[in-house]
Design an enzyme around this catalytic site. Structure first.
Site, short mmCIF file in Angstrom:
data_model
loop_
_atom_site.label_atom_id
_atom_site.label_comp_id
_atom_site.label_asym_id
_atom_site.label_seq_id
_atom_site.Cartn_x
_atom_site.Cartn_y
_atom_site.Cartn_z
N GLU A 144 9.22 1.32 10.81
CA GLU A 144 10.47 2.25 10.67
C GLU A 144 9.97 3.32 10.51
O GLU A 144 8.98 3.78 9.88
CB GLU A 144 11.20 1.74 9.25
CG GLU A 144 11.68 0.43 9.05
CD GLU A 144 12.93 0.11 9.67
OE1 GLU A 144 13.52 1.11 10.27
OE2 GLU A 144 13.31 -1.03 9.84
N LYS A 156 0.88 -1.22 0.14
CA LYS A 156 -0.11 0.00 0.00
C LYS A 156 0.92 1.20 -0.16
O LYS A 156 1.69 1.57 1.06
CB LYS A 156 -0.69 0.00 1.29
CG LYS A 156 -2.11 1.23 0.87
CD LYS A 156 -2.57 1.73 2.11
CE LYS A 156 -1.75 2.97 2.50
NZ LYS A 156 -1.87 4.33 1.80
N CYS A 168 14.00 10.53 6.72
CA CYS A 168 13.68 10.27 8.14
C CYS A 168 15.06 10.38 8.83
O CYS A 168 15.04 10.82 10.07
CB CYS A 168 13.37 8.69 8.06
SG CYS A 168 14.41 7.51 7.01
N GLU A 216 9.67 16.29 14.63
CA GLU A 216 9.98 15.90 13.28
C GLU A 216 9.41 16.65 12.52
O GLU A 216 8.47 16.75 12.28
CB GLU A 216 9.83 14.52 12.93
CG GLU A 216 10.43 14.20 11.69
CD GLU A 216 10.14 12.70 11.17
OE1 GLU A 216 8.90 12.19 11.33
OE2 GLU A 216 10.84 11.84 10.60
#
Ligand code: NAD
Length: 497
Positions: free
Chosen positions: A267, A191, A302, A401
């Site tokens: 992750e 997906k 990331c 973040e």
């Protein structure tokens, strides 16, 4: 490297065939509901096409198909050497279609075409071929059994794998999952993110061309709260592998607990510290690296080096070098091969990044570079690479973040203080250390709570090394042979002799 010009890429973009349907049992198909959503390019706001908006009904079809294919053994029981050959062909087909895939990625997600071509597509192909090449070289174990018994310790494919991936490296993150998941014999439902589904949809057909049997690799585009959630809650999905935000990662653990206790491998996000000690071997190199660590891929990485920790004694000398180096990272049209900073993925993400820049001002940090939206006239979503100095680790821009090109500069006075600041974060994905002192480098690396640590460089690594996070950056690892653990079950078989 490509010799194509921006005009060439524009021309190809005009003629590009965009496939937006789901892919189930070897064929493109509309969502069961018939629903679609607009796929808009962040490059200039152009409509690329319609994408199938899958939901629980499509998830049901894809899972049933994946289960039936897995149980049939057509792929799961194929000899490893045969799967290897198919995976290598699959990788070669990505390489063969590199320009088309790179163009799709750039139009869909906004990253520079040079990066799509030199990083995303080759990296994705390498993940497929590396995992495929490994699969007929891995041996199982015989336990230290008594004379009249034989204990076999074997690994088996786990079954139906659902892979949910983000938009920042759409093809690469997909292939970090597909390489080991398919090589070990599973059936996979991918997906992709609703913000960048096009390359995932395209490679499904290349998988068939490579020889992966229909039903072994299905693709369901759509939203997280519809089809993503349906896969995560499905009682017949054995493993859920995910790359994305920490917020959604936590939600997926809940879904697994509420359904069949499927394995969940995550992750997730990061807020990585890049620590520059006064005894760094080359401050110019460290400055250039710090600039790249926040500007590459528009900061939508990331492992972005979003917290730059600088020893106070060199701060006034070092910061101007970073500001100067960042001038080399300039937003431009991603289809121009010279561009190294493209568009943010969409308006929502751009506004998110701009709101963090406001938060930096509000918290009293000092803006020393960038800080604004740019290139509005293009209709695209561009933000200047930005630096805030005088940041404390308690400020919002140091804690959360941002996932955009916004760098927070924090000063420190000692090794201990640097390590404390670095580790004072819910995340633990990556960290870097710049020093000429070997012991200091090793001791600092050991003290850092992060899945990857780089010494005198930023963002090293390849398929041979595991990649993933400590703390709320996730669990499990992508890449390397360690990734195979996520896609296999360990079985002990005892035989009485
Ligand atoms: P996201 O968490 O918003 O979405 C990731 C995927 O999850 C998408 O496909 C989305 O549709 C799906 N999703 C959303 N809600 C869902 C739900 N309720 N159920 C099931 N699926 C759902 O993340 P994003 O914005 O696409 O990507 C950015 C994030 O990815 C950042 O936090 C970044 O750090 C992280 N990331 C991590 C790594 C890594 O290897 N650790 C690599 C790349 C990106």
């Amino acid at each position: 490297m490509t010799t194509l010009t921006r005009a060439d890429w524009e021309q190809r973009a005009q003629n590009l065939k965009i496939e937006g349907r789901a892919f189930i049992h070897g064929e493109y198909t509309a969502a069961v509901s018939g629903a679609t959503f607009d796929c808009i390019s962040p490059v200039d706001g152009r409509l690329l096409g319609q994408v199938a908006s899958c939901d629980a009904a499509d998830a049901e079809l894809a899972v049933q198909d994946a289960r039936a294919t897995f149980n049939s053994g057509v792929w799961s029981r194929l000899a490893p050497v045969a799967r290897k050959e198919v995976m290598i062909r699959f990788a070669a087909l990505l390489e063969k279609h590199a320009e088309e895939l790179a163009l799709l990625e750039t139009l869909d997600m906004g990253k520079p075409i040079s990066d799509s071509l030199s990083i995303d597509v080759p990296g994705a192909a390498r993940s497929l071929s590396w995992s495929g090449e490994a699969i007929d070289k891995i041996y199982d174990e015989v336990a230290a059994t008594p004379h009249n018994e034989l204990g076999l310790v074997t690994r088996e494919p786990i079954g139906v794998v659902a892979a949910i991936v983000p938009w920042n490296f759409p093809l690469l993150m997909s292939c970090w999952k597909l390489g080991p998941a398919l090589s070990t014999g599973n059936s996979v439902i991918l997906k992709p993110s609703e913000k960048s589904p096009l390359t995932a949809i395209r490679i499904a057909q290349l998988a068939i061309e490579a020889g992966i049997p229909a039903g072994v690799f299905n693709v369901l585009p759509g939203y997280g709260h519809t089809v993503g959630k349906a896969l995560a809650l499905h009682m017949d999905v054995d493993t859920l592998v995910f790359t994305g935000s920490t917020k959604i990662a936590k939600q997926l653990m809940v879904y697994a607990g509420e359904s069949n206790m499927k394995r969940v491998w995550l992750e997730a996000g990061g807020k990585s510290p890049n620590i520059v000690f006064a005894d760094a071997p080359d401050l110019q190199a460290a400055a250039e690296s710090a600039a790249g660590a926040i500007a590459f891929n528009q900061g939508e990485v990331c492992t972005a080096g979003s917290r730059l920790l600088v020893e106070r004694s060199i701060h006034d000398q070092f910061l101007p070098l970073v500001i100067e180096a960042l001038k080399g990272w300039k937003p431009g049209n991603p289809l121009d091969p010279e561009t190294n900073v493209g568009a943010l993925v969409d308006t929502q993400q751009m506004n998110n990044v701009l709101s963090y820049i406001e938060a930096g001002h509000a918290d009293g940090a000092k803006l020393v570079a960038g800080g604004k939206r740019t290139l509005q006239e293009t209709g695209g979503t561009y933000v200047e690479p930005t630096i805030f100095d005088g940041v404390s680790n308690a400020m919002k821009i140091a804690r959360e973040e941002i996932f955009g090109p916004v760098l927070a500069v924090i000063t420190f006075d000692s090794v201990e203080e640097a390590v404390n600041i670095a580790n004072d974060s819910p995340y633990g994905l990556a960290a870097a250390v710049w020093t000429s002192n070997l012991s200091k480098a090793h001791l600092t690396a050991k003290a850092l709570r992060a899945g990857s640590v780089w010494i005198n460089q930023y963002d090293g690594g390849d398929m041979t090394a595991p990649f993933g996070g400590f703390k709320q950056s996730g669990n499990g690892r992508d890449k390397s042979l360690h990734a195979f653990d996520k896609y296999t079950e360990l079985k002990a078989t005892w035989i009485k002799l």
